[in-house]
Each structure stands twice: as C-alpha cells, then as structure tokens.
Design a protein around this motif. Structure first.
Motif, PDB file in Angstrom:
ATOM      1  N   ALA A  13       0.828  -1.205   0.000  1.00  0.00           N
ATOM      2  CA  ALA A  13       0.000   0.000   0.000  1.00  0.00           C
ATOM      3  C   ALA A  13       0.867   1.261   0.000  1.00  0.00           C
ATOM      4  CB  ALA A  13      -0.933  -0.002   1.209  1.00  0.00           C
ATOM      5  N   ILE A  14       1.929   1.250   0.796  1.00  0.00           N
ATOM      6  CA  ILE A  14       2.837   2.409   0.834  1.00  0.00           C
ATOM      7  C   ILE A  14       3.479   2.611  -0.524  1.00  0.00           C
ATOM      8  CG2 ILE A  14       4.971   3.313   1.813  1.00  0.00           C
ATOM      9  CD1 ILE A  14       2.728   3.533   3.743  1.00  0.00           C
ATOM     10  N   ARG A  15       3.964   1.524  -1.123  1.00  0.00           N
ATOM     11  CA  ARG A  15       4.594   1.650  -2.442  1.00  0.00           C
ATOM     12  C   ARG A  15       3.620   2.236  -3.456  1.00  0.00           C
ATOM     13  NH1 ARG A  15       6.303  -3.774  -1.536  1.00  0.00           N
ATOM     14  NH2 ARG A  15       5.062  -4.521  -3.315  1.00  0.00           N
ATOM     15  N   THR A  16       2.373   1.813  -3.372  1.00  0.00           N
ATOM     16  CA  THR A  16       1.373   2.265  -4.346  1.00  0.00           C
ATOM     17  C   THR A  16       1.092   3.758  -4.213  1.00  0.00           C
ATOM     18  OG1 THR A  16       0.336   0.081  -4.392  1.00  0.00           O
ATOM     19  CG2 THR A  16      -0.981   1.952  -5.169  1.00  0.00           C
ATOM     20  N   VAL A  17       0.806   4.213  -2.994  1.00  0.00           N
ATOM     21  CA  VAL A  17       0.438   5.626  -2.828  1.00  0.00           C
ATOM     22  C   VAL A  17       1.629   6.542  -3.094  1.00  0.00           C
ATOM     23  CG1 VAL A  17      -1.430   5.117  -1.225  1.00  0.00           C
ATOM     24  CG2 VAL A  17       0.848   5.543  -0.323  1.00  0.00           C
ATOM     25  N   VAL A  18       2.828   6.127  -2.694  1.00  0.00           N
ATOM     26  CA  VAL A  18       4.015   6.943  -2.964  1.00  0.00           C
ATOM     27  C   VAL A  18       4.282   7.006  -4.463  1.00  0.00           C
ATOM     28  CG1 VAL A  18       6.527   7.066  -2.698  1.00  0.00           C
ATOM     29  CG2 VAL A  18       5.088   6.589  -0.710  1.00  0.00           C
ATOM     30  N   SER A  19       4.173   5.859  -5.137  1.00  0.00           N
ATOM     31  CA  SER A  19       4.390   5.822  -6.578  1.00  0.00           C
ATOM     32  C   SER A  19       3.384   6.703  -7.315  1.00  0.00           C
ATOM     33  CB  SER A  19       4.299   4.379  -7.071  1.00  0.00           C
ATOM     34  OG  SER A  19       4.438   4.318  -8.484  1.00  0.00           O
ATOM     35  N   GLN A  20       2.126   6.645  -6.903  1.00  0.00           N
ATOM     36  CA  GLN A  20       1.101   7.458  -7.563  1.00  0.00           C
ATOM     37  C   GLN A  20       1.358   8.953  -7.355  1.00  0.00           C
ATOM     38  OE1 GLN A  20      -2.522   5.939  -5.868  1.00  0.00           O
ATOM     39  NE2 GLN A  20      -2.692   4.238  -7.341  1.00  0.00           N
ATOM     40  N   ALA A  21       1.704   9.336  -6.134  1.00  0.00           N
ATOM     41  CA  ALA A  21       1.950  10.751  -5.843  1.00  0.00           C
ATOM     42  C   ALA A  21       3.138  11.277  -6.631  1.00  0.00           C
ATOM     43  CB  ALA A  21       2.181  10.942  -4.348  1.00  0.00           C
ATOM     44  N   LEU A  22       4.212  10.505  -6.717  1.00  0.00           N
ATOM     45  CA  LEU A  22       5.401  10.962  -7.440  1.00  0.00           C
ATOM     46  C   LEU A  22       5.163  10.940  -8.947  1.00  0.00           C
ATOM     47  CD1 LEU A  22       8.153   9.175  -5.319  1.00  0.00           C
ATOM     48  CD2 LEU A  22       7.624  11.615  -5.363  1.00  0.00           C
ATOM     49  N   SER A  23       4.410   9.966  -9.418  1.00  0.00           N
ATOM     50  CA  SER A  23       4.109   9.915 -10.855  1.00  0.00           C
ATOM     51  C   SER A  23       3.284  11.127 -11.277  1.00  0.00           C
ATOM     52  CB  SER A  23       3.357   8.617 -11.184  1.00  0.00           C
ATOM     53  OG  SER A  23       4.160   7.472 -10.928  1.00  0.00           O
ATOM     54  N   ARG A  24       2.310  11.509 -10.436  1.00  0.00           N
ATOM     55  CA  ARG A  24       1.514  12.701 -10.741  1.00  0.00           C
ATOM     56  C   ARG A  24       2.377  13.958 -10.755  1.00  0.00           C
ATOM     57  NH1 ARG A  24      -2.365  10.167  -7.301  1.00  0.00           N
ATOM     58  NH2 ARG A  24      -1.619  11.431  -5.546  1.00  0.00           N
ATOM     59  N   ALA A  25       3.467  13.940  -9.989  1.00  0.00           N
ATOM     60  CA  ALA A  25       4.375  15.089  -9.957  1.00  0.00           C
ATOM     61  C   ALA A  25       5.356  15.080 -11.125  1.00  0.00           C
ATOM     62  CB  ALA A  25       5.138  15.106  -8.635  1.00  0.00           C
ATOM     63  N   GLY A  26       5.277  14.039 -11.967  1.00  0.00           N
ATOM     64  CA  GLY A  26       6.112  14.015 -13.161  1.00  0.00           C
ATOM     65  C   GLY A  26       7.350  13.167 -13.067  1.00  0.00           C
ATOM     66  N   TYR A  27       7.483  12.355 -12.027  1.00  0.00           N
ATOM     67  CA  TYR A  27       8.676  11.522 -11.883  1.00  0.00           C
ATOM     68  C   TYR A  27       8.430  10.108 -12.423  1.00  0.00           C
ATOM     69  CZ  TYR A  27      10.156  15.169  -8.631  1.00  0.00           C
ATOM     70  OH  TYR A  27      10.498  16.375  -8.068  1.00  0.00           O
ATOM     71  N   ASP A  28       9.493   9.482 -12.880  1.00  0.00           N
ATOM     72  CA  ASP A  28       9.475   8.083 -13.278  1.00  0.00           C
ATOM     73  C   ASP A  28       9.804   7.267 -12.032  1.00  0.00           C
ATOM     74  OD1 ASP A  28       9.556   5.680 -14.587  1.00  0.00           O
ATOM     75  OD2 ASP A  28      11.571   5.976 -15.399  1.00  0.00           O
ATOM     76  N   VAL A  29       8.910   6.383 -11.620  1.00  0.00           N
ATOM     77  CA  VAL A  29       9.052   5.695 -10.338  1.00  0.00           C
ATOM     78  C   VAL A  29       9.218   4.197 -10.548  1.00  0.00           C
ATOM     79  CG1 VAL A  29       8.036   5.310  -8.062  1.00  0.00           C
ATOM     80  CG2 VAL A  29       7.579   7.450  -9.281  1.00  0.00           C
ATOM     81  N   ARG A  30      10.136   3.600  -9.810  1.00  0.00           N
ATOM     82  CA  ARG A  30      10.343   2.157  -9.818  1.00  0.00           C
ATOM     83  C   ARG A  30      10.301   1.675  -8.370  1.00  0.00           C
ATOM     84  NH1 ARG A  30      15.553  -0.805 -12.676  1.00  0.00           N
ATOM     85  NH2 ARG A  30      14.699  -2.925 -12.793  1.00  0.00           N
ATOM     86  N   THR A  31       9.508   0.663  -8.067  1.00  0.00           N
ATOM     87  CA  THR A  31       9.316   0.236  -6.685  1.00  0.00           C
ATOM     88  C   THR A  31       9.748  -1.202  -6.468  1.00  0.00           C
ATOM     89  OG1 THR A  31       7.047  -0.569  -7.011  1.00  0.00           O
ATOM     90  CG2 THR A  31       7.323   1.776  -6.488  1.00  0.00           C
ATOM     91  N   THR A  32      10.093  -1.514  -5.204  1.00  0.00           N
ATOM     92  CA  THR A  32      10.479  -2.861  -4.818  1.00  0.00           C
ATOM     93  C   THR A  32      10.128  -3.076  -3.359  1.00  0.00           C
ATOM     94  OG1 THR A  32      12.306  -4.448  -4.605  1.00  0.00           O
ATOM     95  CG2 THR A  32      12.819  -2.129  -4.207  1.00  0.00           C
ATOM     96  N   GLY A  33      10.010  -4.341  -2.983  1.00  0.00           N
ATOM     97  CA  GLY A  33       9.712  -4.687  -1.589  1.00  0.00           C
ATOM     98  C   GLY A  33      10.902  -5.234  -0.847  1.00  0.00           C
ATOM     99  N   THR A  34      12.102  -5.235  -1.470  1.00  0.00           N
ATOM    100  CA  THR A  34      13.288  -5.801  -0.815  1.00  0.00           C
ATOM    101  C   THR A  34      14.476  -4.864  -0.932  1.00  0.00           C
ATOM    102  OG1 THR A  34      14.104  -6.948  -2.798  1.00  0.00           O
ATOM    103  CG2 THR A  34      12.509  -8.130  -1.408  1.00  0.00           C
TER     104      THR A  34
END
Length: 496
Positions: A13-34
């Motif tokens: 859930a944290i990865r999702t909301v952070v990724s969405q917020a940064l993507s809306r701000a114009g950043y390219d986001v890559r996420t991982t759980g490890t």
C-alpha cells in the motif's frame, strides 16, 4: 520526466500511494519490496533519488545506506520509518540520508522534499560506523518528530541554537543531544544556569577573572567559556542574564573573543553556544530587560519544546522509560495499566516531563503493587481529595484550587475550577469596558493576579520554606525568590 525515483518498502500500500503521488508530480518511479533489489538497482547506476523504509524483510536500511553512500555519494536518500524515535532520525542523518520522514507522513511534504533533493543534490559527510544505542529523548508524537528532524539537521553544524519551553520540558537534554551526537562531541559540554548565580558574579562565572579583579579574587579563575573551549556552552535561563553580561556575550558572538574580568588581553574562543529560556524573550525585550541584537544573535535556529500536555500520547512511553530507569537504580519494576495511562493523559502537568518522572519514582518506591492503576495515580496526584487545602506532593501546583483546578487539561475544568473562574472574570472585564478594549498590558496583569495567590499558597503550605515551595511549583529557587520580590509577597512562617 523530472527524474527517476527508486522506492523500497515491504508494504504494498505504501509503495502504491508513494508511486502514484510521485508519478503525478512528473517523476518516473520504480518500486520494490526488498533491500536486495534496491541495492542491485543502485549498483547498476539506476535512479536519481532513493526513498526507502528502514525495516525491510531482508536487510535493515541503516545497514544498506553506508554502502550506497560509499558507492554513489551524490545519490540523495530519503528514509521513512514507523519507528518514530529520536535515534531513528539521528541514525538516518549519520548514515547519509538526505531527510527522514516518520510514518504516517503527508504525501505533499514527501513530494516537496523530493523536489528540493532533486534540485540541489548534495554529498553528505563521512558516515560514522558505530551504533547509536542511547536514547536521550523519548516520544513519538508529531511535535517530537519535528524536533528530531531539526536536531538531525543541526548535528554537523556549529549554528547557535535557542531552545524555548516551559520548565521541565527537557531543554538541557536537547542541548546535550546536540553536543553528544554532533561534531563537537569529543569536546566538553559545560552548562551554566543564569538564574542560579548571583547577578554580580555572572560575568566572572562566564568569562573568568584575574587575580585582584575584585575583593576576594585572590587567584586567577577560568570561566565557563575557557572550560568549554572546543565544545559546547549551554546558557540556561538566558533571560535572567543581567545587561552588563549581555553586552559581553554579544561581543563574543560577534568577534569570537572575550576578556576576563580585570583582564585586558582579548582571548579567542571556539565554542558552540546553545541557549535556553522559559520566558518569551520578545516580551522581555519590550520591557527593556534583554538586548534585541543579542536575541537575534542567539536565535539563529529556534527550537520550541512542547509542554507535556501538548504531547499526551508520549506519556505512556515516558512512564515506561522512567519505570525502567527506576528499576535500574534498585527500585521495584512496575508498569501501568491502560486506565492509569488514560488518567495521566488527562492531567495538565504543570511541571511537565520532570513532574512525570518524579511521580513515576514515587509510585515505584511507595506502592507494593506491580501494576499501577488509575486510583493509585489519582491518589498520588491528589485528585481524589476535593477539599484538600494543599496536596502534600512536591510536584503538584494545584494549591488551594483542589480537584478541578490547574491539574485538568484545557476544556475539562468544571464551573467551580480555576479555568472557569478566570473565564468568568475576563468575560466580566470585557463586558465592563463595553465596545472599548481594556488598557494595554492585560496579559501581564492577569498573570500577576494568578501568580500572587499561587506563590503565597505554596509558601503557606510549606511554612515559608522557599526550597520546598520552589520544588512544589517547579521553579528554580532563585526564580522563586525573584518572584517574591517582584510580586511584593510578604513572607511569614505558620506555627507548627
């Protein structure tokens, strides 16, 4: 795209909301759980900024950060954690993090921090390897989190700091933390309380004196500036410093030099100044008792410590800490149930953290029960004695107000309590003036009307013993004496 952000958190859930917020701000986001995936990406040169949680399933981020900073020192790293303690913020700073965010956090604030980091990438100082296992400050409230973040940013600087807050909030603890975890930790930490030293001796105490400088000066004496050379000088209760000493201190801050009392040769000094006050120095300036230019020299970085009633959610953590400390000193180990915690949260704490610590020590020493309950807390605070003239506990300042008085948090006083009486008095005062406002100085007139009966009652209850009265009120003994003079309170001893 504004940049490539790497986000590591084992919470989907944290990865999702952070990724969405940064993507809306114009950043390219890559996420991982490890942490392993994050490290591989960093090794491959991927990412312009890293956002990582501390606790990961395969590795703690504090173990990974030094490797990242060694490999890519210019890569900004933002650490987020649900372990919201002072040491978490310090560890993040020590291991090279650009910033630290306690969970839960505001996504807008995260995006703003990312924007600043991307615009001004910077390289941190060399990271220390030793583990920081001490815990000088306790609390996970929002107010304390802001203080932790501020302190972490100040550790590797020599900026002058002004700490303000009520008596008992821990101003010296904060000053010591700035020293013990800062660049001057190998130097001395020297503290001086302006209210505890006779005014005519403060200059000598601060700057030292030469032999023969005044009557009784039979030898040369080093002052606190000389004792603190290379370290930190903590000036507590700075608002009680006399004008003559203020002028000397201003010169030190401007020229980094001073002369001893009776001396002529300027002495260069290299100390960090941390000042503290429980007064509103801007009011003191208006009263002509404090130099405005000195205030601005000292107030480079202001830190306000909240009173305990503003961080009630920290009280259970503090109580557990004090019970553990008491047990380490040989007292029986106790703990509180939820009812006791809730009662503590509703208390107003005029003596702040110091009062809570004293209460916990009394509970540990005086009661055989292993579990401390709400009735025991109320008994020790005097809250079940409605007609008691003075509660015989040194920390309580309820005095003749009884239950429903000062001990209650804002908005909980009954109609017969102090707050209700003050509200009625002020309402009558404003009604009396009609459309006109009362004359200037209302704040200080009301405080005086409260202080006179409070100090008088404390002195009466202690049979004129100013030491016990000062302890009861949570005041320094010299501060109490000063108030007795200023308020023109007649001292008397009651017959035993």
């Amino acid at each position: 795209m504004n940049g490539h952000i790497l986000v590591a958190d084992d919470d989907t859930a944290i990865r999702t909301v952070v990724s969405q917020a940064l993507s809306r701000a114009g950043y390219d986001v890559r996420t991982t759980g490890t942490a392993a995936s994050l490290w591989r990406w960093v090794q491959a040169g991927d990412g312009d900024l890293v956002i990582t949680d501390v606790v990961m399933p395969d590795e703690n981020a504090f173990e990974l950060l030094p490797r990242i900073k060694k490999l890519r020192p210019d890569l900004p790293i933002i650490v987020m954690s649900a372990q919201n303690t002072f040491m978490t913020a310090i560890k993040a700073s020590e291991r090279g993090a650009y910033d630290y965010l306690p969970k839960p956090f505001d996504l807008k604030e995260l995006v703003a921090i990312v924007g600043r980091a991307m615009a001004e990438p910077r390289q941190k100082d060399t990271v220390r390897d030793e583990e920081l296992d001490a815990m000088p400050l306790i609390g996970r409230s929002t107010a304390m989190q802001e203080i932790y973040r501020t302190l972490a940013r100040l550790m590797q600087t020599d900026l002058t700091v002004m700490i303000s807050g009520e008596s008992g909030t821990g101003k010296e603890l904060v000053a010591r933390a700035l020293h013990d975890y800062g660049k001057r930790k190998s130097g001395p930490f020297v503290a001086i309380n302006m209210a505890a030293i006779p005014r005519d001796l403060i200059e000598s105490e601060l700057f030292g004196h030469e032999k023969g400088a005044f009557t009784g000066a039979n030898t040369r004496s080093a002052g606190r500036f000389e004792q603190a050379e290379g370290g930190t000088l903590f000036l507590d209760e700075i608002g009680d410093m006399p004008m003559e000493a203020q002028t000397r201190l201003l010169r030190v801050l401007q020229q980094a030099e001073y002369t001893t009392v009776g001396g002529r040769t300027p002495i260069k000094t290299n100390v960090r100044i941390v000042a503290a006050t429980n007064k509103d120095l801007r009011v003191t300036i208006q009263q002509g008792l404090f130099r405005e230019d000195l205030f601005f020299r000292l107030n480079v970085v202001p830190i306000r410590l909240p009173p305990l009633r503003e961080r009630a959610e920290d009280i259970p953590h503090l109580a557990r800490h004090f019970f553990t400390a008491a047990a380490a000193e040989g007292l029986p180990l106790k703990h509180m149930d939820s009812g006791a915690h809730e009662r503590l949260k509703r208390y107003r704490w005029p003596g702040n953290v110091r009062e809570l610590e004293n209460l916990v020590r009394r509970l540990a020493a005086l009661y055989p029960q292993e579990v401390i309950t709400a009735p025991l807390v109320e008994a020790e605070l005097g809250l079940n004695r409605p007609n008691q003239a003075m509660v015989p506990n040194s920390e309580i300042a309820t005095g003749p107000l009884g239950a429903g008085g000062l001990e209650l948090a804002p908005g909980t006083a009954d109609e017969g309590g102090l707050m209700g009486a003050v509200e009625r008095h002020l309402a009558e005062l404003f009604a009396k003036h009609g459309e006109d406002l009362p004359p200037p100085g209302l704040y200080h007139r009301v405080l005086r009307e409260l202080e006179v009966p409070l100090v008088s009652a404390a002195l009466a209850a202690t049979r004129g013993n100013q030491i016990k009265a000062a302890e009861m009120l949570g005041l320094n003994r010299n501060t109490l004496r000063k108030k007795v003079r200023e308020l023109d309170i007649k001292l008397m001893r009651l017959p035993r």
